[in-house]
Motif scaffolding. Structure first.
Motif, PDB file in Angstrom:
ATOM      1  N   VAL A   1       1.575   2.235   4.895  1.00 47.33           N
ATOM      2  CA  VAL A   1       0.614   2.182   3.783  1.00 47.33           C
ATOM      3  C   VAL A   1       1.337   1.694   2.532  1.00 47.33           C
ATOM      4  O   VAL A   1       2.483   2.077   2.258  1.00 47.33           O
ATOM      5  CB  VAL A   1       0.010   3.577   3.533  1.00 47.33           C
ATOM      6  CG1 VAL A   1      -0.930   3.553   2.327  1.00 47.33           C
ATOM      7  CG2 VAL A   1      -0.729   4.050   4.771  1.00 47.33           C
ATOM      8  N   LYS A   2       0.658   0.863   1.777  1.00 48.72           N
ATOM      9  CA  LYS A   2       1.243   0.279   0.573  1.00 48.72           C
ATOM     10  C   LYS A   2       1.452   1.373  -0.495  1.00 48.72           C
ATOM     11  O   LYS A   2       0.589   2.207  -0.727  1.00 48.72           O
ATOM     12  CB  LYS A   2       0.328  -0.805   0.030  1.00 48.72           C
ATOM     13  CG  LYS A   2       0.986  -1.585  -1.099  1.00 48.72           C
ATOM     14  CD  LYS A   2       0.038  -2.614  -1.689  1.00 48.72           C
ATOM     15  CE  LYS A   2       0.692  -3.240  -2.892  1.00 48.72           C
ATOM     16  NZ  LYS A   2      -0.173  -3.231  -4.035  1.00 48.72           N
ATOM     17  N   GLY A   3       2.548   1.365  -1.036  1.00 45.02           N
ATOM     18  CA  GLY A   3       2.848   2.361  -2.093  1.00 45.02           C
ATOM     19  C   GLY A   3       3.618   3.544  -1.549  1.00 45.02           C
ATOM     20  O   GLY A   3       4.203   4.306  -2.310  1.00 45.02           O
ATOM     21  N   VAL A   4       3.620   3.686  -0.206  1.00 45.88           N
ATOM     22  CA  VAL A   4       4.362   4.814   0.351  1.00 45.88           C
ATOM     23  C   VAL A   4       5.823   4.411   0.501  1.00 45.88           C
ATOM     24  O   VAL A   4       6.132   3.380   1.093  1.00 45.88           O
ATOM     25  CB  VAL A   4       3.778   5.239   1.717  1.00 45.88           C
ATOM     26  CG1 VAL A   4       4.649   6.307   2.358  1.00 45.88           C
ATOM     27  CG2 VAL A   4       2.362   5.755   1.532  1.00 45.88           C
TER      28      VAL A   4
ATOM     29  N   SER B   1       1.829   5.212  -9.433  1.00 45.50           N
ATOM     30  CA  SER B   1       0.536   4.547  -9.588  1.00 45.50           C
ATOM     31  C   SER B   1      -0.193   4.508  -8.223  1.00 45.50           C
ATOM     32  O   SER B   1       0.453   4.607  -7.180  1.00 45.50           O
ATOM     33  CB  SER B   1       0.776   3.121 -10.117  1.00 45.50           C
ATOM     34  OG  SER B   1       1.776   2.516  -9.338  1.00 45.50           O
ATOM     35  N   ASP B   2      -1.461   4.401  -8.284  1.00 46.95           N
ATOM     36  CA  ASP B   2      -2.282   4.327  -7.070  1.00 46.95           C
ATOM     37  C   ASP B   2      -2.166   5.523  -6.156  1.00 46.95           C
ATOM     38  O   ASP B   2      -2.317   5.418  -4.934  1.00 46.95           O
ATOM     39  CB  ASP B   2      -1.938   3.057  -6.260  1.00 46.95           C
ATOM     40  CG  ASP B   2      -2.206   1.803  -7.063  1.00 46.95           C
ATOM     41  OD1 ASP B   2      -3.137   1.833  -7.925  1.00 46.95           O
ATOM     42  OD2 ASP B   2      -1.465   0.833  -6.875  1.00 46.95           O
ATOM     43  N   VAL B   3      -1.870   6.670  -6.722  1.00 51.01           N
ATOM     44  CA  VAL B   3      -1.722   7.866  -5.891  1.00 51.01           C
ATOM     45  C   VAL B   3      -3.059   8.170  -5.195  1.00 51.01           C
ATOM     46  O   VAL B   3      -3.094   8.464  -3.985  1.00 51.01           O
ATOM     47  CB  VAL B   3      -1.252   9.063  -6.728  1.00 51.01           C
ATOM     48  CG1 VAL B   3      -1.299  10.358  -5.921  1.00 51.01           C
ATOM     49  CG2 VAL B   3       0.185   8.849  -7.207  1.00 51.01           C
ATOM     50  N   ALA B   4      -4.168   8.058  -5.959  1.00 50.98           N
ATOM     51  CA  ALA B   4      -5.485   8.401  -5.395  1.00 50.98           C
ATOM     52  C   ALA B   4      -5.818   7.501  -4.211  1.00 50.98           C
ATOM     53  O   ALA B   4      -6.288   7.971  -3.159  1.00 50.98           O
ATOM     54  CB  ALA B   4      -6.539   8.250  -6.498  1.00 50.98           C
ATOM     55  N   LYS B   5      -5.486   6.231  -4.366  1.00 50.27           N
ATOM     56  CA  LYS B   5      -5.767   5.262  -3.303  1.00 50.27           C
ATOM     57  C   LYS B   5      -4.939   5.574  -2.062  1.00 50.27           C
ATOM     58  O   LYS B   5      -5.452   5.576  -0.932  1.00 50.27           O
ATOM     59  CB  LYS B   5      -5.437   3.853  -3.805  1.00 50.27           C
ATOM     60  CG  LYS B   5      -6.150   2.756  -3.027  1.00 50.27           C
ATOM     61  CD  LYS B   5      -5.756   1.396  -3.612  1.00 50.27           C
ATOM     62  CE  LYS B   5      -6.161   0.299  -2.628  1.00 50.27           C
ATOM     63  NZ  LYS B   5      -5.492  -0.971  -2.957  1.00 50.27           N
ATOM     64  N   ILE B   6      -3.728   5.888  -2.237  1.00 48.82           N
ATOM     65  CA  ILE B   6      -2.836   6.229  -1.115  1.00 48.82           C
ATOM     66  C   ILE B   6      -3.373   7.440  -0.380  1.00 48.82           C
ATOM     67  O   ILE B   6      -3.452   7.462   0.852  1.00 48.82           O
ATOM     68  CB  ILE B   6      -1.387   6.467  -1.614  1.00 48.82           C
ATOM     69  CG1 ILE B   6      -0.798   5.169  -2.135  1.00 48.82           C
ATOM     70  CG2 ILE B   6      -0.511   7.053  -0.495  1.00 48.82           C
ATOM     71  CD1 ILE B   6       0.490   5.335  -2.890  1.00 48.82           C
ATOM     72  N   ILE B   7      -3.768   8.466  -1.190  1.00 45.67           N
ATOM     73  CA  ILE B   7      -4.264   9.702  -0.552  1.00 45.67           C
ATOM     74  C   ILE B   7      -5.496   9.390   0.333  1.00 45.67           C
ATOM     75  O   ILE B   7      -5.563   9.809   1.501  1.00 45.67           O
ATOM     76  CB  ILE B   7      -4.590  10.756  -1.629  1.00 45.67           C
ATOM     77  CG1 ILE B   7      -3.282  11.283  -2.245  1.00 45.67           C
ATOM     78  CG2 ILE B   7      -5.370  11.946  -1.028  1.00 45.67           C
ATOM     79  CD1 ILE B   7      -3.459  12.197  -3.423  1.00 45.67           C
TER      80      ILE B   7
ATOM     81  N   TYR C   1      -5.687   9.934   4.293  1.00 46.71           N
ATOM     82  CA  TYR C   1      -6.681  10.847   4.810  1.00 46.71           C
ATOM     83  C   TYR C   1      -7.525  10.174   5.891  1.00 46.71           C
ATOM     84  O   TYR C   1      -7.761  10.734   6.965  1.00 46.71           O
ATOM     85  CB  TYR C   1      -7.591  11.301   3.645  1.00 46.71           C
ATOM     86  CG  TYR C   1      -7.373  12.757   3.277  1.00 46.71           C
ATOM     87  CD1 TYR C   1      -6.382  13.123   2.363  1.00 46.71           C
ATOM     88  CD2 TYR C   1      -8.153  13.760   3.868  1.00 46.71           C
ATOM     89  CE1 TYR C   1      -6.168  14.433   2.029  1.00 46.71           C
ATOM     90  CE2 TYR C   1      -7.946  15.092   3.526  1.00 46.71           C
ATOM     91  CZ  TYR C   1      -6.939  15.427   2.587  1.00 46.71           C
ATOM     92  OH  TYR C   1      -6.720  16.738   2.267  1.00 46.71           O
ATOM     93  N   LYS C   2      -7.990   8.953   5.564  1.00 47.05           N
ATOM     94  CA  LYS C   2      -8.841   8.238   6.510  1.00 47.05           C
ATOM     95  C   LYS C   2      -8.076   8.020   7.815  1.00 47.05           C
ATOM     96  O   LYS C   2      -8.585   8.255   8.918  1.00 47.05           O
ATOM     97  CB  LYS C   2      -9.262   6.894   5.909  1.00 47.05           C
ATOM     98  CG  LYS C   2     -10.441   6.240   6.650  1.00 47.05           C
ATOM     99  CD  LYS C   2     -10.939   5.014   5.863  1.00 47.05           C
ATOM    100  CE  LYS C   2     -12.045   4.319   6.660  1.00 47.05           C
ATOM    101  NZ  LYS C   2     -11.542   3.512   7.735  1.00 47.05           N
ATOM    102  N   MET C   3      -6.848   7.581   7.682  1.00 48.62           N
ATOM    103  CA  MET C   3      -5.979   7.305   8.823  1.00 48.62           C
ATOM    104  C   MET C   3      -5.854   8.551   9.713  1.00 48.62           C
ATOM    105  O   MET C   3      -5.970   8.447  10.930  1.00 48.62           O
ATOM    106  CB  MET C   3      -4.581   6.922   8.275  1.00 48.62           C
ATOM    107  CG  MET C   3      -3.826   5.933   9.103  1.00 48.62           C
ATOM    108  SD  MET C   3      -2.392   5.381   8.117  1.00 48.62           S
ATOM    109  CE  MET C   3      -1.423   6.849   8.149  1.00 48.62           C
ATOM    110  N   ILE C   4      -5.677   9.708   9.145  1.00 46.37           N
ATOM    111  CA  ILE C   4      -5.490  10.949   9.911  1.00 46.37           C
ATOM    112  C   ILE C   4      -6.804  11.362  10.578  1.00 46.37           C
ATOM    113  O   ILE C   4      -6.826  11.681  11.791  1.00 46.37           O
ATOM    114  CB  ILE C   4      -4.970  12.057   8.982  1.00 46.37           C
ATOM    115  CG1 ILE C   4      -3.548  11.728   8.487  1.00 46.37           C
ATOM    116  CG2 ILE C   4      -4.959  13.426   9.708  1.00 46.37           C
ATOM    117  CD1 ILE C   4      -3.069  12.563   7.352  1.00 46.37           C
TER     118      ILE C   4
END
Ligand SMILES: Nc1ncnc2c1ncn2[C@@H]1O[C@H](COP(=O)(O)OP(=O)(O)O)[C@@H](O)[C@H]1O
Ligand SMILES: [Mg+2]
Lengths: 651, 315
Positions: B249-252, B269-275, B279-282
């Motif tokens: 995932v980008k940003g990780v 930055s983009d913490v919300a997007k990463i989460i 989440y979706k992935m899991i």
């Protein structure tokens, strides 16, 4: 082992506190070093003593104290009241002339004053003792000597008296046997007289021979008289011859006079002729004139010859007159010689007659003397015999006199010795008597009736009040300051609009009011519970009461500028108050403090506070409190100013 | 809005000890400026310079662009709320307040007005007759505020305003401080509480050993120095597998697993997007997320990054 741990902890803390611990441990040492010298150099020295003396006598000198003499009793008392002197002394005499010494002192200074008075009494006792020693003891000594001597003399006296008696008897005896006698002189005189008598009888026979020769001489006077008679006759004859000569010369003179007169008339006649001739000649001429001139010249020559003849005659006359005068002198001489002779003869005859009668009288007298001399010689023989018996007595008398003289000499020596002793005794007694006997009496010390007495509580009260004020007022400002600081109030004030002046003075006034209330309460308690009399000088006392907390509060306010915590507040006020306490006269009388410490002490605030309180209360000398007011006020002012300066600096 | 306070290379020495060195910052009118630093960093010293209690050894300092003000002028402009309680403990609240009002020379009508205003503003109305010693810590703080702001200063200095208070009271205080700002005052507060600085301050200066190391808004500081965001996920299964996937995932930045725990480190930055992506992935793999915890970059991290150690440790 927790105990040991606590010990260690405590020690560690002490060392960790640094400055505070150092101060706590060091301060007492410093204090001791200050107080030590004060105490070690104690003793009332250089203390002022006021003296009023009505006795004209030197007051004992107090080497270590200062004696001030006053002209009046009041002066002396005032000196004590003012605190200038610790002890006042009235040295006087009572009606009976006994010396009296009264003491006057501030009851608050009783301890020092009494000890001084005792010292003084000791001094006076010493003086009396000295007097007694120098006079009585020496008199006693000389009396002792004298007593021994007198004993000796007394023992000698019976012997002396016996000797005298004996002497008297001897002399009496002598007097009896020697009445009317002057033996030796008389003997000498007698022998002289005897030899004189012999000489006199020889003289008398010589005189007799002389008288015979004198008689021959007297007889010879008759021969001289007849010779004089003869010379007189001769002189008379010469005189008559001279008289004849005189007459003859007179006759010659008269003749010469006549001749001269004749010559004078001839000369005049010739003169008349000459005049005629000259008149004729003048009228005539020629031969006649020549002849007339010749005649004229002849007349002139004749006239000159007559004149010279006349002058010769005239000189002859003067020779005759001279001779006449000489003859007259000669005749006078002769006449006087004859008179002398006749006088001489008359006296010779008288002398002869007198001599003859004297001679015969002398012969008869001499005969008489010769007879008497013979009688005297006989008497002298007899006197000599009597005198010879005298000389024996005279010798024994001489012996007696030598003996008695020696005895009298020794008697004289004894008497002079006694005299010396009595004189020395007299001078000692004189010295003793010179002093007023009252001087030998040691002086008692009495208190002047004017002196007040105080109860101990009265004495201590001013100090108590001063001390209470000192301890509280000194501590109150720094403690409050620290409290305010720890509560952040300092900081608040600093950031408020209040000025340093307001902060410092306001603080001072606040603390001062507290201090004032405190001393007032203490004073009131003193008055109520201990009966302290505070009403002696109410105004002056009130003033003192106002000043006392002021100075210490000001001091405390100054301290506040430096302290940061309660420990240092307490410590620093202790630091300041302890030496003041020692030097205030509370712990030990100020008079017992010596040297510079004393000066320092009298200048410290506490001393002045205590002084002004005691002067305005128990000592009742308010007038003298002025100087203390002054000192205290100056301190108050100075402390406040310093407090302002230091507070300002700190901000 | 002008500059209320400006410090220009200010240094303060206590003897030989350099407590503040070359300190420069500006505080704008109306803002809350925070001085964040450990104990002994020199915060109070800076405050004392500003309040005129100490003079800087070097450098200049201006209030409203005026230099070399007199102590009195400074006092009028500034209200100092000291770190310590500063009032008479044995007096009541009212007594303390009245005392201070008098010290500021406000009399009569004005006196009473100020009294009422301060009681009101600092929530002391129920406590006026309470002896200050008996007050709770919070009220003591409030009284401390009240006593420092009698003269309505334009600038208020708050030195560690909530130190030692429990969190509940702290928030009350924070409210009060906010109100002070709203009333128009410029505030500087010092604190070693990071959350306090983050919550209250418009801008923060990080001070360490007397030196200002960074200045900025909390967000910009975190952005700049806050470091990575950490996401902790407790999965029902397959943590190892999910870690491999998440790495893509980008940003990780990194993804590690331990048993059923998945730990992702990602950029701020983009913490919300990463989460949401993770989440979706899991959930797509039918794996349940039993528990989750996101640790974003904080001022703590900023501080650690700048100073090299955690705050609270004495400098
Ligand atoms: N009056 C002072 N004298 C000497 N050093 C001081 C003084 N005040 C503070 N310090 C020292 O200066 C440093 C900064 O102190 P301070 O400004 O009070 O720090 P802070 O308020 O950030 O805790 C500290 O190390 C402190 O020990
Ligand atoms: Mg501080």
């Amino acid at each position: 082992m927790s105990l040991l741990t606590i010990v260690k902890l405590e020690l560690k803390f002490i060392s960790a506190q640094g400055m505070t611990s150092l101060l706590i441990l060091l301060y007492p040492l410093i204090l001791m070093m200050v107080v030590g010298p004060i105490f070690s150099n104690m003793g009332a020295k250089g203390v002022t003593i006021a003296l009023y003396s009505t006795v004209h006598e030197n007051f004992p000198n107090f080497e270590s104290q200062e004696l001030i003499e006053f002209d009046t009793k009041e002066g002396m008392i005032n000196s004590v009241i003012s605190g200038q002197s610790v002890l006042g002394i009235l040295f006087t005499t009572d009606e009976s002339g006994r010396r009296r010494m009264y003491t006057y002192f501030d009851p608050q200074k009783e301890v020092v004053a009494t000890s001084l008075a005792m010292q003084l009494q000791g001094k006076l006792a010493d003086l009396s003792a000295d007097l007694v020693e120098t006079n009585l003891v020496s008199i006693h000594g000389s009396m002792k000597d004298l007593s021994k001597e007198v004993d000796g003399q007394l023992q000698k006296i019976p012997q002396l008296r016996a000797n005298l008696k004996q002497n008297k008897a001897n002399l009496e005896q002598l007097r009896g046997s020697m009445q009317n006698s002057d033996a030796v002189a008389t003997t000498n005189m007698l022998s002289q007289m005897r030899s004189d008598a012999i000489g006199m009888s020889e003289g008398i026979s010589n005189m007799r021979q002389k008288l015979s020769s004198w008689e021959d001489t007297i007889n010879q006077i008759s021969t001289y008289d007849s010779k004089l008679q003869y010379y007189d006759g001769r002189l008379a004859a010469t005189d008559s011859q001279l008289f004849t000569l005189q007459n003859k010369l007179n006759a010659w003179d008269i003749q010469l006079q006549q001749r001269i007169a004749q010559l004078d008339s001839a000369y005049a006649t010739l003169g008349t002729y000459l005049t005629i001739v000259s008149q004729v000649r003048a009228t005539s001429t020629g031969a006649a004139q020549t002849q007339l001139i010749t005649v004229e010249n002849g007349i002139i020559d004749s006239r000159n010859q007559i004149l010279s003849a006349r002058n010769d005659l005239q000189s002859m006359r003067s020779d005759i007159q001279n001779s006449q005068a000489q003859i007259a002198v000669a005749r006078n001489d002769i006449q006087s010689a004859r008179n002398d002779i006749s006088n001489t003869r008359a006296s010779l005859q008288t002398t002869q007659a007198n001599a003859r009668s004297d001679l015969s009288y002398t012969r008869s007298q001499m005969d008489d003397a010769s007879n008497k001399l013979i009688i005297a010689q006989n008497n002298l023989e007899k006197a000599q015999a009597n005198l010879n018996s005298f000389s024996v007595l005279s010798q024994s008398m001489n012996t007696y006199l030598v003996e008695s003289s020696a005895q009298l000499d020794s008697l004289d020596q004894d008497i002079s010795r006694t005299q010396t002793l009595l004189q020395s005794m007299k001078s000692n007694i004189g010295k003793f008597v010179e002093n007023d006997p009252r001087k030998y009496v040691p002086l008692k010390l009495e208190s002047l009736p004017e002196r007040r007495t105080l109860r101990p509580i009265d004495s201590i009260f001013p100090a108590l009040l001063g001390l209470v004020s000192l301890l509280s007022c000194l501590l109150l400002p720094p403690i409050m300051s620290v409290k305010q600081k720890t509560q952040g109030l300092r900081f608040r004030m600093k950031l408020s609009y209040a000025s340093t002046f307001s902060i410092v003075i306001g603080k001072f006034i606040g603390d001062y009011i507290a201090g004032l209330i405190q001393v007032m309460v203490v004073a009131l308690l003193g008055a109520i519970f201990f009966g302290i009399n505070l009403s002696a000088n109410p105004l002056a006392f009130s003033f003192a009461l106002f000043l006392a907390p002021a100075v210490f509060t000001a001091m405390g306010t100054l301290l506040s500028a430096f302290v940061s915590n309660e420990g240092s507040a307490v410590l620093s006020s202790l630091l300041v108050s302890m030496p003041m306490l020692f030097l205030s006269g509370i712990m030990l009388p100020i008079e017992q403090i010596q040297g510079a410490f004393k000066t320092i002490a009298t200048l410290l605030p506490l001393y002045n506070v205590v002084e002004m309180i005691s002067k305005t209360t128990v000592r009742d000398a308010a007038y003298y409190a002025v100087e203390n007011y002054f000192v205290v006020s100056v301190y108050t002012f100075a402390f406040i100013v310093l407090a302002l300066i230091f507070w300002h600096r700190k901000e | 809005m002008g500059i209320a306070i400006s410090l220009d290379n200010v240094s303060v020495k206590y003897g030989a000890y350099l407590a503040v060195s070359n300190c420069s910052f500006e505080v704008e009118e109306g803002e809350i400026f925070g001085l964040l630093g450990s104990n002994g960093a020199g915060k109070s010293t800076v405050m004392k310079v500003i309040s005129g209690q100490i003079k800087p050894t070097a450098g200049n300092f201006k209030l409203f662009n005026r230099q070399l003000l007199s102590a009195y002028e400074i006092r009028k402009i500034i209200g100092v709320v000291p770190q310590e309680y500063s009032f008479a403990f044995d007096f009541t609240v009212a007594e303390n307040l009245e005392l201070m009002i008098s010290l500021y020379d406000f009399g009569g009508q004005k006196h009473d007005e100020i009294f009422d205003r301060q009681i009101q503003n600092y929530l002391l109305s129920k406590k006026t007759d309470v002896r200050v010693a008996d007050l709770s810590g919070g009220y003591k703080r409030l009284l401390n505020f009240a006593l420092s702001t009698i003269h309505s200063p334009k600038i208020i200095l708050l030195d560690e305003p909530t130190v030692g208070l429990d969190p509940e009271i702290r928030s009350t205080i924070w409210e009060t401080i906010r109100k002070m700002k709203q009333n128009g005052s410029t505030l500087i507060l010092t604190t070693h509480y990071l959350e306090e600085a983050a919550f209250l301050c418009d801008r923060i200066a990080i001070i360490f050993k007397g030196a200002i190391l960074a200045i900025g808004t909390p967000a910009s500081l975190i952005e700049q120095y806050g470091g990575d965001t950490k996401i902790f996920l407790q999965l029902s299964a397959n943590a190892e597998q999910m870690a491999e996937k998440a790495k893509k995932v980008k940003g990780v930045i990194s993804a590690i697993s331990d048993d059923r725990l998945l730990l992702l480190t990602c950029v701020n930055s983009d913490v919300a997007k990463i989460i949401s992506t993770v989440y979706k992935m899991i959930t797509d793999e039918n794996i349940a997320v039993k528990d989750s915890y996101v640790k974003e970059g904080t001022l703590d991290d900023v501080f650690k990054a700048i100073v090299g150690r955690e705050i609270g440790v004495k400098a």
